[in-house]
Design a protein around this motif. Structure first.
Motif, mmCIF file in Angstrom:
data_model
loop_
_atom_site.group_PDB
_atom_site.id
_atom_site.type_symbol
_atom_site.label_atom_id
_atom_site.label_comp_id
_atom_site.label_asym_id
_atom_site.label_seq_id
_atom_site.Cartn_x
_atom_site.Cartn_y
_atom_site.Cartn_z
ATOM 1 N N ASN A 1 1.531 16.864 -12.708
ATOM 2 C CA ASN A 1 2.205 16.797 -14.009
ATOM 3 C C ASN A 1 1.470 15.793 -14.875
ATOM 4 N N THR A 2 0.906 16.274 -15.940
ATOM 5 C CA THR A 2 0.144 15.374 -16.823
ATOM 6 C C THR A 2 0.885 15.161 -18.147
ATOM 7 N N TYR A 3 2.174 15.398 -18.078
ATOM 8 C CA TYR A 3 2.952 15.256 -19.311
ATOM 9 C C TYR A 3 3.795 13.980 -19.285
ATOM 10 N N VAL A 4 4.038 13.487 -20.481
ATOM 11 C CA VAL A 4 5.038 12.412 -20.655
ATOM 12 C C VAL A 4 6.023 12.890 -21.723
ATOM 13 N N ASN A 5 7.137 12.189 -21.835
ATOM 14 C CA ASN A 5 8.154 12.624 -22.821
ATOM 15 C C ASN A 5 7.884 12.066 -24.214
ATOM 16 N N ALA A 6 7.320 10.886 -24.227
ATOM 17 C CA ALA A 6 7.090 10.274 -25.544
ATOM 18 C C ALA A 6 6.021 9.196 -25.407
ATOM 19 N N ILE A 7 5.494 8.834 -26.545
ATOM 20 C CA ILE A 7 4.589 7.683 -26.583
ATOM 21 C C ILE A 7 5.227 6.670 -27.531
ATOM 22 N N LEU A 8 5.418 5.491 -26.979
ATOM 23 C CA LEU A 8 6.047 4.432 -27.786
ATOM 24 C C LEU A 8 4.938 3.619 -28.446
ATOM 25 N N VAL A 9 5.081 3.407 -29.720
ATOM 26 C CA VAL A 9 4.031 2.735 -30.483
ATOM 27 C C VAL A 9 4.525 1.421 -31.037
ATOM 28 N N LYS A 10 3.712 0.401 -30.807
ATOM 29 C CA LYS A 10 3.994 -0.912 -31.415
ATOM 30 C C LYS A 10 2.986 -1.086 -32.547
ATOM 31 N N LEU A 11 3.484 -1.446 -33.713
ATOM 32 C CA LEU A 11 2.585 -1.552 -34.870
ATOM 33 C C LEU A 11 2.072 -2.977 -35.053
ATOM 34 N N LYS A 12 0.965 -3.049 -35.736
ATOM 35 C CA LYS A 12 0.420 -4.374 -36.050
ATOM 36 C C LYS A 12 1.354 -5.056 -37.047
ATOM 37 N N PRO A 13 1.411 -6.384 -36.994
ATOM 38 C CA PRO A 13 2.287 -7.093 -37.936
ATOM 39 C C PRO A 13 1.946 -6.726 -39.381
ATOM 40 N N GLY A 14 2.985 -6.510 -40.175
ATOM 41 C CA GLY A 14 2.788 -6.201 -41.593
ATOM 42 C C GLY A 14 2.643 -4.718 -41.882
ATOM 43 N N THR A 15 2.553 -3.904 -40.839
ATOM 44 C CA THR A 15 2.412 -2.463 -41.070
ATOM 45 C C THR A 15 3.791 -1.839 -41.244
ATOM 46 N N LEU A 16 3.953 -1.063 -42.296
ATOM 47 C CA LEU A 16 5.235 -0.393 -42.494
ATOM 48 C C LEU A 16 5.305 0.840 -41.598
ATOM 49 N N PRO A 17 6.428 1.051 -40.888
ATOM 50 C CA PRO A 17 6.511 2.181 -39.952
ATOM 51 C C PRO A 17 6.153 3.519 -40.584
ATOM 52 N N GLU A 18 6.637 3.762 -41.772
ATOM 53 C CA GLU A 18 6.385 5.060 -42.400
ATOM 54 C C GLU A 18 4.901 5.227 -42.755
ATOM 55 N N ASP A 19 4.253 4.109 -43.106
ATOM 56 C CA ASP A 19 2.818 4.173 -43.424
ATOM 57 C C ASP A 19 2.002 4.570 -42.202
ATOM 58 N N ALA A 20 2.439 4.085 -41.032
ATOM 59 C CA ALA A 20 1.713 4.428 -39.802
ATOM 60 C C ALA A 20 2.104 5.820 -39.307
ATOM 61 N N ALA A 21 3.364 6.200 -39.532
ATOM 62 C CA ALA A 21 3.854 7.475 -38.999
ATOM 63 C C ALA A 21 3.229 8.677 -39.709
ATOM 64 N N GLU A 22 3.036 8.558 -41.010
ATOM 65 C CA GLU A 22 2.588 9.705 -41.789
ATOM 66 C C GLU A 22 1.220 10.248 -41.333
ATOM 67 N N PRO A 23 0.196 9.385 -41.144
ATOM 68 C CA PRO A 23 -1.098 9.928 -40.658
ATOM 69 C C PRO A 23 -0.991 10.562 -39.278
ATOM 70 N N ILE A 24 -0.107 10.031 -38.433
ATOM 71 C CA ILE A 24 0.030 10.626 -37.084
ATOM 72 C C ILE A 24 0.620 12.023 -37.202
ATOM 73 N N ARG A 25 1.633 12.158 -38.062
ATOM 74 C CA ARG A 25 2.244 13.476 -38.278
ATOM 75 C C ARG A 25 1.206 14.458 -38.815
ATOM 76 N N ARG A 26 0.429 13.960 -39.782
ATOM 77 C CA ARG A 26 -0.479 14.881 -40.475
ATOM 78 C C ARG A 26 -1.692 15.248 -39.621
ATOM 79 N N TRP A 27 -2.309 14.257 -39.022
ATOM 80 C CA TRP A 27 -3.577 14.516 -38.345
ATOM 81 C C TRP A 27 -3.427 14.886 -36.881
ATOM 82 N N MET A 28 -2.377 14.402 -36.262
ATOM 83 C CA MET A 28 -2.248 14.699 -34.831
ATOM 84 C C MET A 28 -1.205 15.780 -34.553
#
Lengths: 400, 236
Positions: free
Chosen positions: A230-257
């Protein structure tokens, strides 16, 4: 002016206290129900808090990993590490399982985390005893509410694990204790088949002409191997760099990945508005019913108490007591009953809450709101008795 | 307090309308002077209780005139707006049963009326104690009604009726539950109080023992009051 209600209560304090105690037990149940709801919300929030994640990356078009199943390849986290604003990304699996503990099974949320990386998202942040998982297999950190002891051996599926650490308040959204195990073990446990099932699966593969081609003798071995890993996981938990807004980081992941990404606020909304919503509404309805029952009981008690004083009320009216004085007396008695009931209810709820199997959170503000609700219910409930008292004809005090 | 007691002219009370109307009072005339105790007797259904309820401002007379002290309180209609205040301040009641408030002690049972009238508690209690002393029951001032004998309870009820110094007291069979000795004691007290406080007292009674004590008696028959001179022994 003396307090007629106060004098009546003092005169028949036993009746009032016992009635108040009965009402108090009902109020105690009501407060506990509110506490159960708060506990559910708190469990959900604590679960999210404990992940220390800023983003939850899950399978596209799913609301995983808590509300829906979600599958991601376990190497996707490497790509996420290169996305803007991402400081750390960790694979995680969540399994609701029965963990064997001696002769008993403990319902638990088994969390697969990467061994040897304490402090990263998904890991228990603080331990009350023992150490974090350092080996890739067969070690466990469990929440203390599971009842496990350090050094004990517990069973997950066919494998035995040693408890190496204990955490506190690491629970799932439904209050089950979390049991942290190495990610590899969790992936294996997720789809682990028994020997008979493996034999059956291999027989079926061998009989399948697509997998067992005469010209490619190694294909069947590859297929069998791929189906048992089994090479699957249920989720990947992401910790952001200080000062990064969650939505700013989330949008490129949604779009590109092409993955679904949830921020903390969105995940909390999924848990509270969807996962525990029905339970919450169930409790809310129960609260409403209990409030109605309480109101009916108070109304009945006050009505009965007033009924027993009809002659006195007629005399009071005949000698010139104002209607508002009589109404005030009945309402004050009803409120006094509510106060006695609330005090008893609050005390009993405080005492019996620790023995509840699930976390019950008695919020001070809920108690304040409950107190005023009790007063409002009692005031409302007294209206029936007041109406009856005001209808009493003062002429009843005169014979004939 | 007034020097004129209570004066009633042509007091009528009709229940119902039309063919089914019942004329309970057909024009009652009555005059009770301050300090006087009169008896009101009559068979059941003669209109005694209706008269008492009209006098007590508990039901509305149909017609007639009532003067309490110097004040016309009814002249074919009520002339006072606040009947509760009228009952509280101008009319004292003594019932067949004492009907004391069970959760108030003797003093507060008596002091309740002045308290309701807005008199400070301490002053109201002082008035109550003064009356309890006059009725020789001050030693039971802190007792609860349930701790009193029937006679003691009735004396407290009389004190309650008198505490606001009303011009008139309406006593509805005050001796009914009492034995002869206690019944006579209650009538004696009512006479004493009437003289002491210049209060007009109307006593509704069936009690043959006490009827001879009244100097004047109103005998109600078929809704009409007939004045009769009693044996007049009284309690001089």
């Amino acid at each position: 002016m003396i307090s007629l209600a106060g004098r009546d209560i003092l005169h028949s304090w036993g009746k009032f206290v016992f009635t108040g105690v009965g009402l108090g037990l009902l109020i105690g149940v009501t407060l506990s129900m509110a506490g159960i709801y708060r506990g559910m919300v708190d469990d959900a929030q604590v679960m999210l808090d404990n992940t220390v994640a800023d983003l939850w990356v899950v399978q596209q078009d799913t609301q995983g990993p808590y509300a829906e199943s979600s599958s991601l390849y376990d190497d996707l986290y490497r790509s996420l590490l290169n996305m803007p604003g991402v400081e750390y990304a960790a694979n995680v699996t969540y399994l609701i399982m029965q963990v064997g503990h001696g002769e008993q099974d403990v319902s638990a949320m088994v969390v697969g985390v990467t061994a040897g990386t304490p402090g990263t998202p998904g890991q228990p942040q603080y331990l009350v005893a023992g150490r974090h998982i350092t080996r890739s297999h067969y070690e466990v950190v469990a929440d203390i509410s599971s009842g496990f002891k350090l050094g004990e051996r517990i069973r997950i599926r066919r494998n035995f694990y040693t408890v190496v650490g204990l955490s506190k308040r690491t629970v799932s959204y439904n209050g089950d204790p979390m049991v942290f195990i190495p990610l590899k073990d969790a992936q294996e446990a997720q789809f682990l088949k028994d020997n008979d099932a493996l034999v059956q699966q291999r027989r079926r593969n061998a009989e399948n002409p697509d997998f067992n081609r005469p010209g490619i003798p190694d294909l069947i071995a590859v297929v069998n191997a791929s189906q048992s890993t089994n090479t699957y996981v249920n989720a990947i938990l992401v910790k952001l760099k200080p000062g990064t807004l969650p939505e700013d980081a989330a949008e490129p992941i949604r779009r590109w990945m092409r993955l679904q990404v949830y921020t903390r606020i969105q995940m909390e909304s999924i848990l509270i508005d969807k996962v525990i919503d029905k339970s919450a509404r169930q409790i809310a309805l129960f609260l409403v019913i209990l409030s109605i029952v309480s109101a009916a009981i108070v109304a009945f008690i006050i009505y009965t108490l007033t009924l027993g004083k009809i002659r006195e009320i007629a005399v009071l009216k005949l000698i010139g007591t104002k209607n508002r004085t009589i109404a005030g007396m009945i309402m004050q008695q009803s409120l006094a009953l509510g106060v006695i009931g609330f005090v008893v209810g609050k005390i009993t709820a405080t005492f019996w809450v620790p023995i509840f199997p699930k976390y019950v959170l008695l919020e001070p503000l809920d108690s304040v709101a409950g107190f005023f609700a009790v007063l409002a219910i009692c005031a409302l409930a007294s209206l029936v008795a007041i109406r009856m008292a005001l209808k009493v004809d003062p002429a009843e005090a005169i014979g004939g | 307090m007034s020097g004129k007691g209570i004066h009633i002219e042509g007091l009528k009370k009709r229940y119902g309308e039309g063919d089914t109307a019942v004329h309970a009072l057909k024009g009652v005339d009555m005059q009770v002077a301050p300090g006087e105790v009169v008896g009101l007797i009559g068979p059941s259904g003669s209109g005694k209780s209706t008269l008492l309820k009209c006098l007590g401002a508990v039901i509305d007379p149909t017609a007639g005139r009532m003067v309490l002290g110097d004040e016309v309180i009814f002249d074919n209609d009520w002339k006072v707006h606040d009947l509760q205040a009228l009952r509280r301040d101008k009319i004292g009641f003594v019932f067949q049963a004492p009907y004391l408030i069970p959760f108030l002690d003797v003093t507060d049972n008596v002091a309740l009326l002045p308290m309701l009238a807005g008199i400070p508690n301490s002053k109201a209690r002082a008035k109550a104690l003064e009356l309890l002393t006059a009725l020789d029951i001050q030693h039971r001032a802190r007792a609860m009604p349930s701790q009193l004998s029937g006679g003691e309870q009735q004396r407290v009820a009389i004190a309650r009726g008198l505490v606001n110094r009303p011009p008139v007291i309406l006593a509805d069979e005050p001796t009914a539950p009492l034995d002869s000795e206690r019944a006579m004691a209650v009538i004696r007290i009512l006479n004493d109080m009437a003289r002491q406080f210049e209060t007009a007292i109307i006593v509704v009674t069936h009690d043959e023992k006490i009827i001879p004590t009244f100097k004047r008696i109103y005998h109600i028959r078929d809704g009409v009051a007939h004045e009769e001179t009693g044996e007049g022994r009284g309690f001089e």
